[in-house]
Design a protein around this motif. Structure first.
Motif, PDB file in Angstrom:
ATOM      1  N   GLY A  70       0.820  -1.196   0.000  1.00  0.00           N
ATOM      2  CA  GLY A  70       0.000   0.000   0.000  1.00  0.00           C
ATOM      3  C   GLY A  70       0.859   1.253   0.000  1.00  0.00           C
ATOM      4  N   ALA A  80       1.497   3.243   2.302  1.00  0.00           N
ATOM      5  CA  ALA A  80       2.320   3.376   3.510  1.00  0.00           C
ATOM      6  C   ALA A  80       3.729   2.857   3.265  1.00  0.00           C
ATOM      7  CB  ALA A  80       1.675   2.623   4.668  1.00  0.00           C
ATOM      8  N   ARG A  97      -5.010  -5.038  -5.750  1.00  0.00           N
ATOM      9  CA  ARG A  97      -5.976  -4.379  -4.871  1.00  0.00           C
ATOM     10  C   ARG A  97      -5.314  -3.376  -3.920  1.00  0.00           C
ATOM     11  NH1 ARG A  97      -9.874  -8.983  -2.527  1.00  0.00           N
ATOM     12  NH2 ARG A  97     -11.290  -7.227  -2.169  1.00  0.00           N
ATOM     13  N   LYS A  98      -4.142  -3.708  -3.399  1.00  0.00           N
ATOM     14  CA  LYS A  98      -3.477  -2.772  -2.490  1.00  0.00           C
ATOM     15  C   LYS A  98      -3.087  -1.489  -3.208  1.00  0.00           C
ATOM     16  CE  LYS A  98      -1.676  -6.023   0.940  1.00  0.00           C
ATOM     17  NZ  LYS A  98      -0.460  -6.559   1.608  1.00  0.00           N
ATOM     18  N   TRP A 106      -6.327   0.514  -3.883  1.00  0.00           N
ATOM     19  CA  TRP A 106      -6.835   1.174  -2.682  1.00  0.00           C
ATOM     20  C   TRP A 106      -5.925   2.338  -2.294  1.00  0.00           C
ATOM     21  CZ3 TRP A 106     -10.932   2.280  -0.238  1.00  0.00           C
ATOM     22  CH2 TRP A 106     -10.923   2.674   1.094  1.00  0.00           C
ATOM     23  N   GLY A 107      -4.615   2.152  -2.484  1.00  0.00           N
ATOM     24  CA  GLY A 107      -3.686   3.226  -2.183  1.00  0.00           C
ATOM     25  C   GLY A 107      -3.934   4.445  -3.047  1.00  0.00           C
ATOM     26  N   GLU A 120      -6.564   5.195   0.495  1.00  0.00           N
ATOM     27  CA  GLU A 120      -5.769   4.819   1.668  1.00  0.00           C
ATOM     28  C   GLU A 120      -5.222   6.068   2.354  1.00  0.00           C
ATOM     29  OE1 GLU A 120      -1.513   2.694   2.755  1.00  0.00           O
ATOM     30  OE2 GLU A 120      -2.423   2.306   0.803  1.00  0.00           O
ATOM     31  N   PRO A 121      -5.379   6.175   3.674  1.00  0.00           N
ATOM     32  CA  PRO A 121      -4.836   7.350   4.376  1.00  0.00           C
ATOM     33  C   PRO A 121      -3.317   7.431   4.209  1.00  0.00           C
ATOM     34  CG  PRO A 121      -6.391   6.168   5.772  1.00  0.00           C
ATOM     35  CD  PRO A 121      -6.135   5.289   4.584  1.00  0.00           C
ATOM     36  N   VAL A 122      -2.829   8.595   3.868  1.00  0.00           N
ATOM     37  CA  VAL A 122      -1.385   8.828   3.757  1.00  0.00           C
ATOM     38  C   VAL A 122      -1.042  10.102   4.522  1.00  0.00           C
ATOM     39  CG1 VAL A 122      -1.069   7.627   1.563  1.00  0.00           C
ATOM     40  CG2 VAL A 122      -1.741  10.029   1.557  1.00  0.00           C
ATOM     41  N   ARG A 138      -5.216  12.372  -6.815  1.00  0.00           N
ATOM     42  CA  ARG A 138      -6.280  11.378  -6.685  1.00  0.00           C
ATOM     43  C   ARG A 138      -7.542  11.829  -7.422  1.00  0.00           C
ATOM     44  NH1 ARG A 138      -5.675   9.364  -0.338  1.00  0.00           N
ATOM     45  NH2 ARG A 138      -4.519   7.444  -0.852  1.00  0.00           N
ATOM     46  N   PRO A 192     -13.758  -1.093   1.746  1.00  0.00           N
ATOM     47  CA  PRO A 192     -13.819  -1.846   3.010  1.00  0.00           C
ATOM     48  C   PRO A 192     -14.830  -2.981   3.001  1.00  0.00           C
ATOM     49  CG  PRO A 192     -13.755   0.513   3.425  1.00  0.00           C
ATOM     50  CD  PRO A 192     -13.954   0.352   1.952  1.00  0.00           C
TER      51      PRO A 192
END
Length: 224
Positions: free
Chosen positions: A32, A34, A107-108, A111-112, A116-118, A126, A173
């Motif tokens: 992801g 992160a 998928r990761k 979602w990223g 996904e929170p960054v 985005r 989710p």
């Protein structure tokens, strides 16, 4: 005397930049957004951390450009699939199928890119990514409407709704977690494509036929 970069120098710099982005992309696909940190990306790209900063002065710029690059690649794939289809309805089915395959194959990463929170602000890239993909889907819906295959509708709103449904059902989710098997992945792609076609006004029998005819790049689903 003004220094001018030679063709080989420009080529080498572009290759290094591409290698850094490829390393960031691999990191995001595995862990992801992160996982997209300057030092680990530098190690993956086999360059110094300072070299990464030379091309991307901040992590926000690196991630933003990663999002833009993935979106460009995705948009090109959608257009290739749709343009190869025999008609506007088939093109719409191909476009939706391609989006679904892209989301499920990584998928990761998907979602990223989406939500996904960054810890840095990448909202502009985005939003641009979503607008580009939604715009392409809207163009395909519009072509089908103009050909008389679909009822008149707000194509921009319809495209946004379809894209939201695809993302939420496949990578959000609430997305199912038991999609490790390629056959289940294929079923999921065909299910959401059928849902999308029905939603914009394709009759059920016709929608099912379009789903069956849509080229599904099974190779992309293996090992998702």
């Amino acid at each position: 005397m003004v220094y001018r970069r030679t063709h080989q120098v420009v080529k080498r710099l572009a290759a290094r930049r591409s290698a850094i982005l490829a390393a960031a992309r691999d990191a995001a696909a595995e862990g992801g957004m992160a996982a997209v940190q300057i030092a680990p990306v530098a190690v993956r790209a086999n360059v110094a951390a300072g070299t990464v900063y030379r091309y991307f002065p901040s992590k926000a710029e690196l991630i933003s450009e990663l999002i833009a690059e993935v979106s460009r690649d995705g948009l090109a794939a959608i257009r290739r699939a749709a343009d190869a289809a025999p008609g506007p309805s088939s093109a719409l089915a191909a476009a939706v199928t391609t989006v679904a395959v892209q989301v499920l194959s990584q998928r990761k990463l998907a979602w990223g890119i989406l939500a996904e929170p960054v810890d840095v602000d990448v909202s502009v890239s985005r939003l641009a990514s979503r607008r580009e993909i939604s715009g392409e889907i809207a163009a395909r819906i519009d072509a089908a409407v103009r050909a008389g295959h679909l009822p008149a509708q707000d194509t921009a709103l319809a495209a946004t709704a379809l894209l939201g449904a695809l993302h939420e059902s496949l990578v959000g989710p609430l997305a199912p977690e038991n999609l490790d098997d390629p056959a289940k992945l294929r079923d999921a792609v065909q299910t959401v494509t059928l849902l999308a076609l029905r939603a914009v006004g394709v009759m059920d029998a016709r929608a099912r036929g379009l789903v069956v005819q849509a080229v599904l790049p099974a190779k992309a689903l293996v090992g998702a």
